[in-house]
Design a protein around this motif. Structure first.
Motif, PDB file in Angstrom:
ATOM      1  N   MET A 185      50.239  71.844 -62.768  1.00 57.39           N
ATOM      2  CA  MET A 185      50.769  71.937 -65.051  1.00 57.39           C
ATOM      3  C   MET A 185      50.255  70.644 -65.409  1.00 57.39           C
ATOM      4  SD  MET A 185      52.287  73.478 -61.947  1.00 57.39           S
ATOM      5  CE  MET A 185      53.388  72.689 -61.014  1.00 57.39           C
ATOM      6  N   LEU A 186      50.387  70.688 -66.405  1.00 55.41           N
ATOM      7  CA  LEU A 186      50.091  69.522 -67.419  1.00 55.41           C
ATOM      8  C   LEU A 186      51.187  68.827 -67.745  1.00 55.41           C
ATOM      9  CD1 LEU A 186      47.862  71.643 -69.476  1.00 55.41           C
ATOM     10  CD2 LEU A 186      46.489  70.114 -68.253  1.00 55.41           C
ATOM     11  N   THR A 187      50.592  67.537 -67.718  1.00 51.44           N
ATOM     12  CA  THR A 187      51.488  66.143 -68.396  1.00 51.44           C
ATOM     13  C   THR A 187      51.338  66.562 -69.598  1.00 51.44           C
ATOM     14  OG1 THR A 187      49.834  64.231 -68.290  1.00 51.44           O
ATOM     15  CG2 THR A 187      51.850  65.036 -66.020  1.00 51.44           C
ATOM     16  N   ALA A 188      52.117  66.143 -70.564  1.00 50.15           N
ATOM     17  CA  ALA A 188      52.147  66.003 -71.904  1.00 50.15           C
ATOM     18  C   ALA A 188      53.344  65.487 -73.091  1.00 50.15           C
ATOM     19  CB  ALA A 188      51.761  67.678 -72.445  1.00 50.15           C
ATOM     20  N   ARG A 189      52.898  65.193 -74.384  1.00 48.57           N
ATOM     21  CA  ARG A 189      53.824  64.292 -74.738  1.00 48.57           C
ATOM     22  C   ARG A 189      54.392  65.468 -75.662  1.00 48.57           C
ATOM     23  NH1 ARG A 189      55.817  59.609 -75.019  1.00 48.57           N
ATOM     24  NH2 ARG A 189      54.143  58.515 -73.856  1.00 48.57           N
ATOM     25  N   LEU A 190      56.386  65.913 -75.678  1.00 38.35           N
ATOM     26  CA  LEU A 190      56.881  66.732 -77.195  1.00 38.35           C
ATOM     27  C   LEU A 190      55.894  65.398 -78.023  1.00 38.35           C
ATOM     28  CD1 LEU A 190      59.165  68.186 -75.081  1.00 38.35           C
ATOM     29  CD2 LEU A 190      56.910  69.019 -75.342  1.00 38.35           C
ATOM     30  N   VAL A 191      55.867  66.351 -79.404  1.00 40.29           N
ATOM     31  CA  VAL A 191      55.033  65.467 -80.389  1.00 40.29           C
ATOM     32  C   VAL A 191      55.878  66.468 -82.170  1.00 40.29           C
ATOM     33  CG1 VAL A 191      52.949  64.461 -79.612  1.00 40.29           C
ATOM     34  CG2 VAL A 191      52.691  66.724 -80.941  1.00 40.29           C
ATOM     35  N   ASP A 192      56.098  67.532 -81.819  1.00 41.72           N
ATOM     36  CA  ASP A 192      57.097  68.029 -82.472  1.00 41.72           C
ATOM     37  C   ASP A 192      57.624  69.162 -82.690  1.00 41.72           C
ATOM     38  OD1 ASP A 192      57.549  68.075 -85.789  1.00 41.72           O
ATOM     39  OD2 ASP A 192      55.746  67.568 -86.209  1.00 41.72           O
ATOM     40  N   LEU A 228      50.697  64.031 -58.839  1.00 36.85           N
ATOM     41  CA  LEU A 228      49.002  63.909 -60.475  1.00 36.85           C
ATOM     42  C   LEU A 228      48.120  64.134 -59.649  1.00 36.85           C
ATOM     43  CD1 LEU A 228      48.996  63.572 -63.213  1.00 36.85           C
ATOM     44  CD2 LEU A 228      48.459  61.499 -62.667  1.00 36.85           C
ATOM     45  N   ALA A 229      47.275  64.732 -60.090  1.00 42.94           N
ATOM     46  CA  ALA A 229      45.866  65.052 -59.004  1.00 42.94           C
ATOM     47  C   ALA A 229      44.651  64.820 -60.063  1.00 42.94           C
ATOM     48  CB  ALA A 229      45.545  65.923 -58.372  1.00 42.94           C
ATOM     49  N   GLU A 230      43.627  63.807 -59.740  1.00 41.08           N
ATOM     50  CA  GLU A 230      42.373  63.553 -60.516  1.00 41.08           C
ATOM     51  C   GLU A 230      41.701  64.530 -59.930  1.00 41.08           C
ATOM     52  OE1 GLU A 230      42.977  59.979 -62.514  1.00 41.08           O
ATOM     53  OE2 GLU A 230      40.726  59.760 -61.414  1.00 41.08           O
ATOM     54  N   ILE A 231      40.384  65.154 -61.620  1.00 42.68           N
ATOM     55  CA  ILE A 231      39.214  65.897 -60.483  1.00 42.68           C
ATOM     56  C   ILE A 231      38.546  65.157 -60.340  1.00 42.68           C
ATOM     57  CG2 ILE A 231      37.727  67.659 -61.141  1.00 42.68           C
ATOM     58  CD1 ILE A 231      39.893  68.990 -62.864  1.00 42.68           C
ATOM     59  N   ILE A 232      37.516  65.518 -59.058  1.00 42.46           N
ATOM     60  CA  ILE A 232      36.210  64.248 -58.912  1.00 42.46           C
ATOM     61  C   ILE A 232      35.798  65.472 -58.228  1.00 42.46           C
ATOM     62  CG2 ILE A 232      37.660  62.826 -57.352  1.00 42.46           C
ATOM     63  CD1 ILE A 232      37.249  64.091 -54.686  1.00 42.46           C
ATOM     64  N   ARG A 271      42.801  65.767 -65.477  1.00 39.12           N
ATOM     65  CA  ARG A 271      44.342  65.035 -64.247  1.00 39.12           C
ATOM     66  C   ARG A 271      44.905  66.008 -64.304  1.00 39.12           C
ATOM     67  NH1 ARG A 271      47.057  59.436 -65.446  1.00 39.12           N
ATOM     68  NH2 ARG A 271      45.586  58.242 -64.636  1.00 39.12           N
ATOM     69  N   LEU A 272      45.346  66.508 -63.455  1.00 40.15           N
ATOM     70  CA  LEU A 272      47.283  68.337 -62.746  1.00 40.15           C
ATOM     71  C   LEU A 272      47.829  67.876 -62.600  1.00 40.15           C
ATOM     72  CD1 LEU A 272      45.326  71.319 -62.028  1.00 40.15           C
ATOM     73  CD2 LEU A 272      44.290  68.773 -61.679  1.00 40.15           C
ATOM     74  N   VAL A 273      48.870  68.164 -62.734  1.00 45.76           N
ATOM     75  CA  VAL A 273      50.028  68.390 -61.187  1.00 45.76           C
ATOM     76  C   VAL A 273      50.109  69.561 -60.673  1.00 45.76           C
ATOM     77  CG1 VAL A 273      52.873  68.039 -61.950  1.00 45.76           C
ATOM     78  CG2 VAL A 273      51.284  67.206 -63.733  1.00 45.76           C
ATOM     79  N   VAL A 274      49.684  69.220 -59.496  1.00 43.84           N
ATOM     80  CA  VAL A 274      49.842  70.311 -58.088  1.00 43.84           C
ATOM     81  C   VAL A 274      51.256  70.312 -57.764  1.00 43.84           C
ATOM     82  CG1 VAL A 274      48.191  69.835 -58.414  1.00 43.84           C
ATOM     83  CG2 VAL A 274      48.913  68.437 -57.005  1.00 43.84           C
ATOM     84  N   VAL A 275      51.733  71.069 -56.771  1.00 46.38           N
ATOM     85  CA  VAL A 275      53.130  71.204 -55.834  1.00 46.38           C
ATOM     86  C   VAL A 275      51.991  71.124 -54.490  1.00 46.38           C
ATOM     87  CG1 VAL A 275      54.547  72.787 -54.878  1.00 46.38           C
ATOM     88  CG2 VAL A 275      55.024  72.058 -57.520  1.00 46.38           C
ATOM     89  N   ASP A 276      52.557  69.683 -53.463  1.00 41.31           N
ATOM     90  CA  ASP A 276      52.152  70.287 -52.227  1.00 41.31           C
ATOM     91  C   ASP A 276      53.334  70.002 -51.256  1.00 41.31           C
ATOM     92  OD1 ASP A 276      50.205  69.400 -49.930  1.00 41.31           O
ATOM     93  OD2 ASP A 276      52.023  67.736 -50.023  1.00 41.31           O
ATOM     94  N   ILE A 277      52.647  71.149 -50.365  1.00 42.55           N
ATOM     95  CA  ILE A 277      53.599  72.599 -49.379  1.00 42.55           C
ATOM     96  C   ILE A 277      52.976  71.767 -47.957  1.00 42.55           C
ATOM     97  CG2 ILE A 277      55.205  73.394 -50.621  1.00 42.55           C
ATOM     98  CD1 ILE A 277      53.229  75.953 -49.147  1.00 42.55           C
ATOM     99  N   ALA A 328      49.023  75.577 -60.532  1.00 40.52           N
ATOM    100  CA  ALA A 328      48.538  74.233 -59.237  1.00 40.52           C
ATOM    101  C   ALA A 328      49.311  74.262 -57.816  1.00 40.52           C
ATOM    102  CB  ALA A 328      47.818  73.518 -60.247  1.00 40.52           C
ATOM    103  N   VAL A 329      48.450  74.329 -57.522  1.00 40.18           N
ATOM    104  CA  VAL A 329      49.384  73.711 -55.310  1.00 40.18           C
ATOM    105  C   VAL A 329      47.630  73.727 -55.321  1.00 40.18           C
ATOM    106  CG1 VAL A 329      50.468  75.003 -53.418  1.00 40.18           C
ATOM    107  CG2 VAL A 329      51.074  75.744 -56.071  1.00 40.18           C
ATOM    108  N   VAL A 330      48.586  72.358 -53.618  1.00 40.09           N
ATOM    109  CA  VAL A 330      47.253  71.488 -52.665  1.00 40.09           C
ATOM    110  C   VAL A 330      47.650  72.686 -51.957  1.00 40.09           C
ATOM    111  CG1 VAL A 330      46.937  69.979 -51.135  1.00 40.09           C
ATOM    112  CG2 VAL A 330      48.240  69.832 -53.119  1.00 40.09           C
TER     113      VAL A 330
END
Lengths: 87, 87, 87, 87, 87
Positions: free
Chosen positions: C1-8, E26-30, E38-44, E74-76
Motif C-alpha cells: 500500500m502507499l502513504t499519500a495525502r489527499l489534495v483535492d 512502513l517499509a523502505e526498499i533496499i 516506500r510502501l506500507v505492508v502487512v506483517d503476519i 503488499a505483505v511480508v
C-alpha cells in the motif's frame, strides 16, 4: 487511477480480434512526478483528443468493458469536468 | 497498454514448458517519459523486428493467448499502422 | 500500500455508470522516492482533503468496495493517525 | 517479462510456510532504462548465479508454479541462451 | 518480490474493517535503483522494525493472508537472514 490528457488516436489495422471495434487512444499523464508518461487506452465513453480523463489500469480496466476476455490493461473511466482544476 | 518498438528476438532453450512454441521478443518503449525501457513480450500476430506495436501487460496479456495458465505478463496486441505518427 | 495525502476532489460528470456515487479524490504520495506522484482514488471511509491516508492498489483496491465489477484500481483503506510520524 | 541477471541467493529462515522448498534469488534487471533495478525471484528451472534470465511478474508468475496459493510475484520462466545478445 | 527494511509502524484507527487486527508497517526498499522507495505492508510473521524482509506485492500478497477479500497489496513473506549480504 491516473489523470491524463488524450493526445491522439492510435491506428492498428493488424490487431487482436477481440480488440476490433474498440477505439484506441494515446494518453499522456498530467500532474505529479509521472507527468508526461504515455500509455495507450481504450475509450468507450466518447472522450475526444484534448480531454482530461481518468484512466483505470490493470484488471480494473477490463471491468469497464464488461468482458474479461479482452486483452486490455487501461481504459478511460471518466472525463474530468472542465471546471475542475487539477494541474 | 504501451507503445514499443520490437528490437530483437530472445532465445531461451531452457524455459517453462508452457512457453514452448511462443515467440519471445525484446521490446523498447517509445515516446513519453518511459522511452527506452525494455521488456520481453510474446508475439502471436506475426510482428517483426522494427515494428511499432501495442503491448498489453499483466493479466490482460494472458487474455490474448486464450490460455490463463501460461506464465506471461506482456503480449503484443496490435501493430501500429505505419502512417500513424506517435513519436 | 502507499502513504499519500489527499489534495483535492475530482469531478467527472461523464463517467462509468458503475462509478456513480463514489467519491473520487486526488492523492499525492508522501515520503520515499515516489514523493509527489499523483493518483486518483476512491474514498468510502469519509476521508477529507489534507488527510494522510493509506491507499491500496490493483485488484486489492476492489476488495475494499465489496464489488469486483467496479473499474477501480486505487482505494483509501485507512486514515493515518495524526500522531503517527511518517515523513 | 523482464530480462535480468541472477546475482545472489537470498536466505530467509523465517518465511511463509507456502514458500518452503522454493529457491529464492536476487535478480538485477539488465538493459533499458530500468537497468540495475532489483527484485527477488523464485527459480524452479535450476538457473544459477550469473545466468541471464527472463522473469515473469504478477499473477503470471504464479502460473509457473502450478499453485495459485503461493504468495509470489516474480518467477524465472526461462534462461536466455548464451549466444543471444541483448545488452 | 522486493527486499526492504521495516522502518516504522503505521497507526490508522479509522480503516477498512477487514484490516482490523493486521499489523501495518512502513517499509523502505533496499538495494538497486528503487532504493529508498516506500510502501506500507502487512506483517503476519512477527517481523520487527529494522528487519530486512522480502515483500510480495499485488494479488500474490493476499495469498499470504489466506483471505482474498482483504484490501491489501503488499505483505511480508520472509525475514532475510542476518548473515545474508544483499546490499
Amino acid at each position: 487511477m491516473l489523470t491524463a490528457r488524450l493526445v491522439d488516436n492510435i491506428w492498428a489495422t493488424r490487431k487482436a480480434e477481440s480488440l476490433s471495434g474498440f477505439k484506441l487512444m494515446l494518453a499522456e499523464i498530467i500532474g505529479g512526478r509521472s507527468d508526461g508518461e504515455r500509455l495507450v487506452v481504450v475509450d468507450i465513453i466518447s472522450a475526444g483528443i484534448g480531454d482530461r480523463v481518468i484512466i483505470s489500469t490493470g484488471s480494473g480496466a477490463r471491468r469497464m468493458l464488461g468482458d474479461d476476455s479482452v486483452p486490455v490493461d487501461a481504459v478511460v473511466v471518466g472525463i474530468i469536468d472542465e471546471t475542475c482544476q487539477i494541474e
